[in-house]
Each structure stands twice: as C-alpha cells, then as structure tokens.
Scaffold this motif. Structure first.
Motif, PDB file in Angstrom:
ATOM      1  N   ALA A  73       0.821  -1.214   0.000  1.00 49.54           N
ATOM      2  CA  ALA A  73       0.000   0.000   0.000  1.00 49.54           C
ATOM      3  C   ALA A  73       0.860   1.272   0.000  1.00 49.54           C
ATOM      4  O   ALA A  73       0.627   2.168  -0.829  1.00 49.54           O
ATOM      5  CB  ALA A  73      -0.965  -0.011   1.183  1.00 49.54           C
ATOM      6  N   PRO A  74       1.856   1.409   0.900  1.00 48.96           N
ATOM      7  CA  PRO A  74       2.715   2.580   0.826  1.00 48.96           C
ATOM      8  C   PRO A  74       3.411   2.737  -0.527  1.00 48.96           C
ATOM      9  O   PRO A  74       3.599   3.859  -1.007  1.00 48.96           O
ATOM     10  CB  PRO A  74       3.734   2.338   1.950  1.00 48.96           C
ATOM     11  CG  PRO A  74       2.978   1.539   2.954  1.00 48.96           C
ATOM     12  CD  PRO A  74       2.127   0.612   2.119  1.00 48.96           C
ATOM     13  N   LEU A  75       3.781   1.626  -1.158  1.00 44.89           N
ATOM     14  CA  LEU A  75       4.393   1.695  -2.484  1.00 44.89           C
ATOM     15  C   LEU A  75       3.423   2.266  -3.512  1.00 44.89           C
ATOM     16  O   LEU A  75       3.812   3.060  -4.378  1.00 44.89           O
ATOM     17  CB  LEU A  75       4.858   0.312  -2.930  1.00 44.89           C
ATOM     18  CG  LEU A  75       6.290  -0.083  -2.574  1.00 44.89           C
ATOM     19  CD1 LEU A  75       6.549  -1.529  -2.994  1.00 44.89           C
ATOM     20  CD2 LEU A  75       7.303   0.846  -3.223  1.00 44.89           C
ATOM     21  N   PHE A 126       5.195   6.667   5.598  1.00 43.59           N
ATOM     22  CA  PHE A 126       6.318   5.760   5.823  1.00 43.59           C
ATOM     23  C   PHE A 126       6.789   5.669   7.273  1.00 43.59           C
ATOM     24  O   PHE A 126       7.574   4.786   7.606  1.00 43.59           O
ATOM     25  CB  PHE A 126       7.498   6.162   4.943  1.00 43.59           C
ATOM     26  CG  PHE A 126       7.213   6.040   3.472  1.00 43.59           C
ATOM     27  CD1 PHE A 126       6.900   4.818   2.908  1.00 43.59           C
ATOM     28  CD2 PHE A 126       7.233   7.161   2.662  1.00 43.59           C
ATOM     29  CE1 PHE A 126       6.623   4.703   1.557  1.00 43.59           C
ATOM     30  CE2 PHE A 126       6.961   7.058   1.303  1.00 43.59           C
ATOM     31  CZ  PHE A 126       6.657   5.821   0.752  1.00 43.59           C
ATOM     32  N   TYR A 127       6.315   6.579   8.139  1.00 40.77           N
ATOM     33  CA  TYR A 127       6.861   6.587   9.491  1.00 40.77           C
ATOM     34  C   TYR A 127       5.810   6.661  10.598  1.00 40.77           C
ATOM     35  O   TYR A 127       5.929   5.980  11.615  1.00 40.77           O
ATOM     36  CB  TYR A 127       7.853   7.750   9.649  1.00 40.77           C
ATOM     37  CG  TYR A 127       9.026   7.644   8.720  1.00 40.77           C
ATOM     38  CD1 TYR A 127      10.151   6.895   9.053  1.00 40.77           C
ATOM     39  CD2 TYR A 127       9.007   8.284   7.484  1.00 40.77           C
ATOM     40  CE1 TYR A 127      11.237   6.785   8.184  1.00 40.77           C
ATOM     41  CE2 TYR A 127      10.087   8.176   6.608  1.00 40.77           C
ATOM     42  CZ  TYR A 127      11.183   7.434   6.970  1.00 40.77           C
ATOM     43  OH  TYR A 127      12.247   7.310   6.106  1.00 40.77           O
ATOM     44  N   LEU A 128       4.788   7.481  10.449  1.00 40.01           N
ATOM     45  CA  LEU A 128       3.911   7.786  11.573  1.00 40.01           C
ATOM     46  C   LEU A 128       2.540   7.123  11.518  1.00 40.01           C
ATOM     47  O   LEU A 128       1.834   7.098  12.527  1.00 40.01           O
ATOM     48  CB  LEU A 128       3.730   9.306  11.690  1.00 40.01           C
ATOM     49  CG  LEU A 128       5.015  10.085  12.021  1.00 40.01           C
ATOM     50  CD1 LEU A 128       4.750  11.579  11.997  1.00 40.01           C
ATOM     51  CD2 LEU A 128       5.566   9.665  13.375  1.00 40.01           C
ATOM     52  N   LEU A 133      -1.824  -0.305   9.571  1.00 37.00           N
ATOM     53  CA  LEU A 133      -2.957   0.415   8.970  1.00 37.00           C
ATOM     54  C   LEU A 133      -2.996   0.200   7.464  1.00 37.00           C
ATOM     55  O   LEU A 133      -4.042  -0.124   6.892  1.00 37.00           O
ATOM     56  CB  LEU A 133      -2.865   1.908   9.295  1.00 37.00           C
ATOM     57  CG  LEU A 133      -3.896   2.801   8.599  1.00 37.00           C
ATOM     58  CD1 LEU A 133      -5.312   2.449   9.055  1.00 37.00           C
ATOM     59  CD2 LEU A 133      -3.603   4.277   8.866  1.00 37.00           C
ATOM     60  N   TYR A 134      -1.847   0.405   6.829  1.00 34.31           N
ATOM     61  CA  TYR A 134      -1.769   0.273   5.381  1.00 34.31           C
ATOM     62  C   TYR A 134      -1.268  -1.115   4.999  1.00 34.31           C
ATOM     63  O   TYR A 134      -0.242  -1.272   4.342  1.00 34.31           O
ATOM     64  CB  TYR A 134      -0.879   1.369   4.802  1.00 34.31           C
ATOM     65  CG  TYR A 134      -1.437   2.771   4.984  1.00 34.31           C
ATOM     66  CD1 TYR A 134      -2.765   3.058   4.671  1.00 34.31           C
ATOM     67  CD2 TYR A 134      -0.638   3.806   5.457  1.00 34.31           C
ATOM     68  CE1 TYR A 134      -3.284   4.337   4.835  1.00 34.31           C
ATOM     69  CE2 TYR A 134      -1.140   5.087   5.617  1.00 34.31           C
ATOM     70  CZ  TYR A 134      -2.467   5.348   5.298  1.00 34.31           C
ATOM     71  OH  TYR A 134      -2.970   6.622   5.452  1.00 34.31           O
ATOM     72  N   SER A 135      -2.001  -2.125   5.430  1.00 35.72           N
ATOM     73  CA  SER A 135      -1.693  -3.507   5.057  1.00 35.72           C
ATOM     74  C   SER A 135      -2.138  -3.726   3.606  1.00 35.72           C
ATOM     75  O   SER A 135      -2.831  -2.883   3.022  1.00 35.72           O
ATOM     76  CB  SER A 135      -2.435  -4.468   5.979  1.00 35.72           C
ATOM     77  OG  SER A 135      -3.832  -4.404   5.722  1.00 35.72           O
ATOM     78  N   PRO A 136      -1.768  -4.858   2.995  1.00 36.60           N
ATOM     79  CA  PRO A 136      -2.237  -5.133   1.636  1.00 36.60           C
ATOM     80  C   PRO A 136      -3.752  -5.060   1.492  1.00 36.60           C
ATOM     81  O   PRO A 136      -4.259  -4.724   0.408  1.00 36.60           O
ATOM     82  CB  PRO A 136      -1.716  -6.555   1.375  1.00 36.60           C
ATOM     83  CG  PRO A 136      -0.478  -6.648   2.214  1.00 36.60           C
ATOM     84  CD  PRO A 136      -0.798  -5.872   3.465  1.00 36.60           C
ATOM     85  N   ALA A 137      -4.474  -5.325   2.582  1.00 36.58           N
ATOM     86  CA  ALA A 137      -5.939  -5.261   2.523  1.00 36.58           C
ATOM     87  C   ALA A 137      -6.438  -3.852   2.227  1.00 36.58           C
ATOM     88  O   ALA A 137      -7.566  -3.676   1.743  1.00 36.58           O
ATOM     89  CB  ALA A 137      -6.534  -5.761   3.845  1.00 36.58           C
ATOM     90  N   TRP A 138      -5.612  -2.843   2.509  1.00 33.55           N
ATOM     91  CA  TRP A 138      -6.009  -1.452   2.245  1.00 33.55           C
ATOM     92  C   TRP A 138      -6.306  -1.243   0.765  1.00 33.55           C
ATOM     93  O   TRP A 138      -7.158  -0.428   0.400  1.00 33.55           O
ATOM     94  CB  TRP A 138      -4.903  -0.493   2.686  1.00 33.55           C
ATOM     95  CG  TRP A 138      -5.308   0.943   2.590  1.00 33.55           C
ATOM     96  CD1 TRP A 138      -5.122   1.784   1.534  1.00 33.55           C
ATOM     97  CD2 TRP A 138      -5.994   1.714   3.586  1.00 33.55           C
ATOM     98  NE1 TRP A 138      -5.640   3.036   1.806  1.00 33.55           N
ATOM     99  CE2 TRP A 138      -6.183   3.009   3.063  1.00 33.55           C
ATOM    100  CE3 TRP A 138      -6.459   1.428   4.885  1.00 33.55           C
ATOM    101  CZ2 TRP A 138      -6.813   4.009   3.793  1.00 33.55           C
ATOM    102  CZ3 TRP A 138      -7.088   2.429   5.591  1.00 33.55           C
ATOM    103  CH2 TRP A 138      -7.261   3.710   5.051  1.00 33.55           C
ATOM    104  N   LEU A 205      -7.627   8.337  -0.911  1.00 36.94           N
ATOM    105  CA  LEU A 205      -7.014   7.009  -1.026  1.00 36.94           C
ATOM    106  C   LEU A 205      -6.058   6.715   0.127  1.00 36.94           C
ATOM    107  O   LEU A 205      -5.840   5.546   0.472  1.00 36.94           O
ATOM    108  CB  LEU A 205      -6.330   6.845  -2.378  1.00 36.94           C
ATOM    109  CG  LEU A 205      -5.054   7.628  -2.706  1.00 36.94           C
ATOM    110  CD1 LEU A 205      -3.808   6.837  -2.336  1.00 36.94           C
ATOM    111  CD2 LEU A 205      -5.005   7.972  -4.205  1.00 36.94           C
ATOM    112  N   THR A 206      -5.485   7.750   0.741  1.00 35.78           N
ATOM    113  CA  THR A 206      -4.672   7.544   1.950  1.00 35.78           C
ATOM    114  C   THR A 206      -5.513   7.679   3.209  1.00 35.78           C
ATOM    115  O   THR A 206      -5.090   7.247   4.282  1.00 35.78           O
ATOM    116  CB  THR A 206      -3.519   8.558   2.010  1.00 35.78           C
ATOM    117  OG1 THR A 206      -4.053   9.896   2.042  1.00 35.78           O
ATOM    118  CG2 THR A 206      -2.569   8.400   0.834  1.00 35.78           C
TER     119      THR A 206
END
Length: 254
Positions: A73-75, A126-128, A133-138, A205-206
């Motif tokens: 997700a972050p990617l 990427f840090y906080l 939270l942003y697992s692949p399920a996101w 989306l975030t």
C-alpha cells in the motif's frame, strides 16, 4: 514525534486559510499574471524544474530510509505521488513553448512548500501511520479504490488541459487566447480543477489528515489564482468570455 507532526498539520491548515484570503488581493505573479514586482525571473522551464524536482527527490529519500519501503500500500501511494511530480518536474517543463518567465521568489516559496509537503505525506505514509494500517488489505478498501480513480481522473484532466493551453499559439504568436475543449468547456482554469481533483483523490485514497491538508492547500492556492485568471480573460475578451458562461474553476458552481 507524533505530537510535533500534528502541530505541523494544524499550522499548515491555518496557513492555508491565510494564503487563500491573501491571494484574492495579491496575484501570484507567474504565467499570464507575471508581475515584475516579484523581482528577478528565470525561464519557465528552469523555474518549474527547480520548483518541482526537490519534492520528488525528498520523497524518494524518505521512502528509501523507511522500514516500510517494500509494503504494497505505501508503495502504491508513493507511485501515485511521484507520478504527479515526475510529470511536473521532468516532463511538463520541457514541453513548454515560448519565452515565459517565472520570478525566483515564487520558485523559492514553491520549493519551501513542496519540501514541507513531502515531509507531511512521506512522514505519515512511511513513518507515523499506525503499524498495520496500510496492510495489503487497504488496496481493496472503498477509499483506496475511489480515491485512486479520482486521482487518475484529476491527473488526466490536468495533463490534457495543459496540452490544450500549450497549443493555443502558433509559432511567433505572443497574444493570449481563450482555451477550448476538454474541461475548458465548463471552467476557464481546467488544469487547476484537475489538480484539485487529484489531491482530493490522494487524500481519500490515503484517508489521512496529511493528505487532507495538502488538498486544502491546493484549493487555497489555486482557487484565488483561477479567479485572477478569469478576471484577466474578462479584461481581454469581455463579452466573448461571458457568452460562454464558463465558471472559474468548479463546474456550474464557481
């Protein structure tokens, strides 16, 4: 760290309101609103490259230094964010035609904001943001799917509108012209409308306060500028503009 970050978001949100009000009284002096009172200028090509490239580079550094750099997700967030700034820094400036100029003072303010924004978006993603939270399920959540669709739609509108604007003049022509086609059927600043839509999509989306603050800043910066451009078009084209019944930046509304 989280408390300092929250304070930064609040300060930036308040500043966005101040900037929104101020820009109705002070023109952002670049493009067709270029004003020599802003001081020394450089070519638009140099200006846009210098202003947009630092955020691309800083976001890359924040990603590389993060333990979350290979999470799906972050990617995806990074890809969309960087897609905009790659186009803005490394493609858009070199497609520009003519001999337009941009004040160095405007560039410096743009760099400052862009760097702070990279810290806001990259710091959160990427840090906080909470662990997990942003697992692949996101990537299957409604907010990610809808937000990504809105982001892509906004980017397409923005790029297409810039293409129309770049091709208004024939070689040697220095006059201003009213753009036609695409979203210009409904608003006089279609490229700005597209950019606002983009960052609303990114905020969705975030699903983050950092993304929301950036969307607010985009709105605060571009709506007053769209108003100034509309007024300039009205001065130049008068009845021709009014008969088209276009709005400034938000179709059917403003």
């Amino acid at each position: 760290m989280q408390q300092a970050f929250n304070i930064l978001l609040i300060v930036m949100a308040v500043l966005a309101v101040v900037v929104f009000i101020a820009l109705f009284f002070v023109d952002a002096g670049y493009g067709m609103l270029l004003n020599r009172k802003w001081g020394k200028t450089v070519s638009n090509k140099v200006g846009w490259f210098v202003m947009e490239s630092p955020v691309f580079l800083l976001m890359t550094v924040l990603w590389l230094m993060s333990d979350r750099r290979f999470e799906a997700a972050p990617l995806c967030f990074l890809f969309l964010f960087q897609l905009h700034y790659f186009q803005g820094a490394f493609i858009f400036p070199f497609l520009l035609k003519g001999r337009g100029r941009m004040p160095v003072a405007i560039i410096a303010m743009g760099i400052l904001f862009n760097m702070v924004n990279a810290v806001m978006q990259g710091g959160w993603i990427f840090y906080l943001s909470p662990e997990g939270l942003y697992s692949p399920a996101w990537l299957t959540t409604p907010q990610f799917i809808v937000g990504t669709a809105v982001f892509i739609a906004g980017m397409v509108i923005n790029i297409h509108s810039d293409h129309i604007s770049r091709n208004l003049r024939r070689p040697g022509d220095t006059a201003h012209h009213i753009p036609y086609g695409g979203m210009f059927r409904w608003v006089s600043s279609a490229n700005y409308f597209g950019e606002i839509v983009e960052w609303i999509g990114f905020a969705v989306l975030t699903w983050s306060a950092a993304g929301a603050v950036f969307a607010i800043w985009t709105f605060a910066n571009l709506v007053p500028r769209a108003d100034a451009i509309y007024k300039r078009y009205n001065e130049l084209f008068g009845e021709q503009l009014r008969t088209q019944r276009r709005k400034r930046i938000i179709p059917y509304i403003y």
